[in-house]
Design an enzyme around this catalytic site. Structure first.
Site, PDB file in Angstrom:
ATOM      1  N   ILE A 176       0.795  -1.173  -0.137  1.00 31.01           N
ATOM      2  CA  ILE A 176      -0.120   0.087   0.031  1.00 31.01           C
ATOM      3  C   ILE A 176       0.997   1.231   0.015  1.00 31.01           C
ATOM      4  O   ILE A 176       0.448   2.142  -0.634  1.00 31.01           O
ATOM      5  CB  ILE A 176      -0.931  -0.065   1.262  1.00 31.01           C
ATOM      6  CG1 ILE A 176      -1.841  -1.071   0.934  1.00 31.01           C
ATOM      7  CG2 ILE A 176      -1.572   1.456   1.252  1.00 31.01           C
ATOM      8  CD1 ILE A 176      -2.930  -1.437   2.400  1.00 31.01           C
ATOM      9  N   ARG A 229      -4.890   0.609  10.574  1.00 29.35           N
ATOM     10  CA  ARG A 229      -5.627   0.338  11.786  1.00 29.35           C
ATOM     11  C   ARG A 229      -5.880   1.309  12.878  1.00 29.35           C
ATOM     12  O   ARG A 229      -4.914   1.994  13.287  1.00 29.35           O
ATOM     13  CB  ARG A 229      -5.421  -1.081  12.406  1.00 29.35           C
ATOM     14  CG  ARG A 229      -5.471  -2.087  11.660  1.00 29.35           C
ATOM     15  CD  ARG A 229      -6.915  -2.585  11.201  1.00 29.35           C
ATOM     16  NE  ARG A 229      -7.266  -3.797  10.546  1.00 29.35           N
ATOM     17  CZ  ARG A 229      -7.305  -3.570   9.147  1.00 29.35           C
ATOM     18  NH1 ARG A 229      -7.126  -2.658   8.541  1.00 29.35           N
ATOM     19  NH2 ARG A 229      -7.530  -4.968   8.657  1.00 29.35           N
ATOM     20  N   GLU A 232     -14.851   0.810  15.970  1.00 31.26           N
ATOM     21  CA  GLU A 232     -15.541   1.046  14.729  1.00 31.26           C
ATOM     22  C   GLU A 232     -16.981   0.078  14.751  1.00 31.26           C
ATOM     23  O   GLU A 232     -16.776  -0.919  15.108  1.00 31.26           O
ATOM     24  CB  GLU A 232     -14.738   0.502  13.630  1.00 31.26           C
ATOM     25  CG  GLU A 232     -13.490   1.090  13.315  1.00 31.26           C
ATOM     26  CD  GLU A 232     -12.849   0.879  12.147  1.00 31.26           C
ATOM     27  OE1 GLU A 232     -13.087  -0.392  11.301  1.00 31.26           O
ATOM     28  OE2 GLU A 232     -11.674   1.528  11.765  1.00 31.26           O
ATOM     29  N   HIS A 234     -14.076   3.424   7.303  1.00 34.89           N
ATOM     30  CA  HIS A 234     -13.353   2.265   6.832  1.00 34.89           C
ATOM     31  C   HIS A 234     -13.584   1.698   5.412  1.00 34.89           C
ATOM     32  O   HIS A 234     -13.907   0.732   4.838  1.00 34.89           O
ATOM     33  CB  HIS A 234     -13.399   1.015   7.481  1.00 34.89           C
ATOM     34  CG  HIS A 234     -11.950   0.048   7.674  1.00 34.89           C
ATOM     35  ND1 HIS A 234     -11.822  -0.446   8.996  1.00 34.89           N
ATOM     36  CD2 HIS A 234     -11.347  -0.123   6.883  1.00 34.89           C
ATOM     37  CE1 HIS A 234     -10.691  -1.314   8.746  1.00 34.89           C
ATOM     38  NE2 HIS A 234     -10.576  -1.132   7.422  1.00 34.89           N
TER      39      HIS A 234
END
Length: 316
Positions: free
Chosen positions: A149, A229, A258, A277
């Site tokens: 990423i 995270r 979350e 998210h």
């Protein structure tokens, strides 16, 4: 042909399921949202799943040798059980890198160009020029984590004329990064960063890695992006530093809890961009989830080396 039994908890198309069967697998499909243990699962050799682990216990699968995750993160997996049962764990590393990289670049630019403010003005039909907008050019961007990423994001940022610094466990080089350092050296370089992007796996070692002490070493007015995270950041410390201006703005896609609780101060902060998210989403995700499963299931049945094998000891 050798036949292995696979428990698949994600609904592929009928055609895709057929191609997996044609590799030499007996497919048992149960949607993991409704999954519970049954006798026809007991002798499965492998699993393709996101997170059924809160509903089924892998200790009930004596033949289970391999789990293919359709997520990049692994914090939902009972790693001790995986280790004790000598199960191979592979993940979907790289499967979400492109959409998350695009999202990260977008949020960096939105914060510099005050997009949130202009959207508010549009709703109010208010014509008011803002001359305080900033350039991305010549800024320094730091990444905690230099995996797929981060590299996809760094590749896209290079065209903006920025310096890109990465922090990882060993300080190893990473493609598209100008410099890389060990993670425990971040406090020596934090004051140089205009942006900090969190792109590391969540492990015991990264829990609250970005805490009050870390914020103290950062430049005043630093921008922050988190697509990893939520618990990598001490959220209370983040809120405090957003309020006092140490962190000028933050774009947050992940949170310690979350969904983000309604009473969280983050909801009402003008200098925070919140998304649920959602940075992973794209029209290509379904295809990539199939491709990773197909490639590895083909390799597995042919006794070939699997891709994206997780290092259980390191937790990623």
């Amino acid at each position: 042909m050798i036949y292995l039994k696979a428990l698949v908890t994600f609904k592929y198309t009928d055609e895709e399921m057929k191609t997996l069967e044609d590799l030499g697998y007996e497919i048992v499909f149960v949607d993991e949202r409704d999954i519970s243990f049954s006798k026809n699962m007991k002798d499965v050799d492998m699993m393709v799943c996101f997170n059924p682990f809160d509903k089924i216990d892998i200790e009930n699968f004596p033949n289970l040798k391999w789990i293919q995750l359709l997520s990049a993160g692994i914090n939902q997996v009972p790693l001790e059980k995986v280790k004790n049962q000598n199960i191979i764990l592979t993940n979907n590393r790289g499967g979400y890198s492109i959409p998350i990289a695009e999202w990260t670049v977008m949020k960096i630019l939105e914060m510099l160009k005050n997009s949130k403010e202009f959207y508010d003005k549009q709703r109010e039909k208010l014509w008011k020029v803002n001359t305080s907008l900033l350039e991305l050019y010549n800024k320094t961007i730091g990444f905690i984590g230099t995996g797929d990423i981060a590299q996809e994001t760094a590749k896209r940022l290079k065209g903006f004329g920025v310096e890109i610094i990465g922090f990882n466990l060993s300080g190893r080089d990473a493609e598209y990064f100008d410099k890389t350092y060990k993670i425990d050296e971040i406090e020596n370089f934090a004051s140089q960063l205009d942006f900090l992007v969190i792109a590391a796996p969540y492990t015991e070692g990264t829990h609250h890695l970005v805490n009050e002490n870390a914020f103290k070493t950062m430049k005043d007015g630093v921008y922050l992006v988190n697509i990893a995270r939520g618990s990598i950041i001490d959220e209370n410390a983040l809120i405090s530093n957003l309020q006092n201006g140490k962190v000028k703005k933050a774009a947050l896609d992940v949170f310690e809890e979350e969904p983000l609780p309604e009473d969280s101060p983050l909801w009402n902060m003008d200098n925070v961009i919140i998304s649920p998210h959602n940075s992973w989403a794209s029209e290509m995700n379904f295809r990539r989830r199939y491709e990773i499963a197909y490639k590895n299931m083909k390799r597995y049945i042919n006794n070939e080396e699997l891709i994206n094998v997780v290092d259980i000891k390191r937790g990623y």
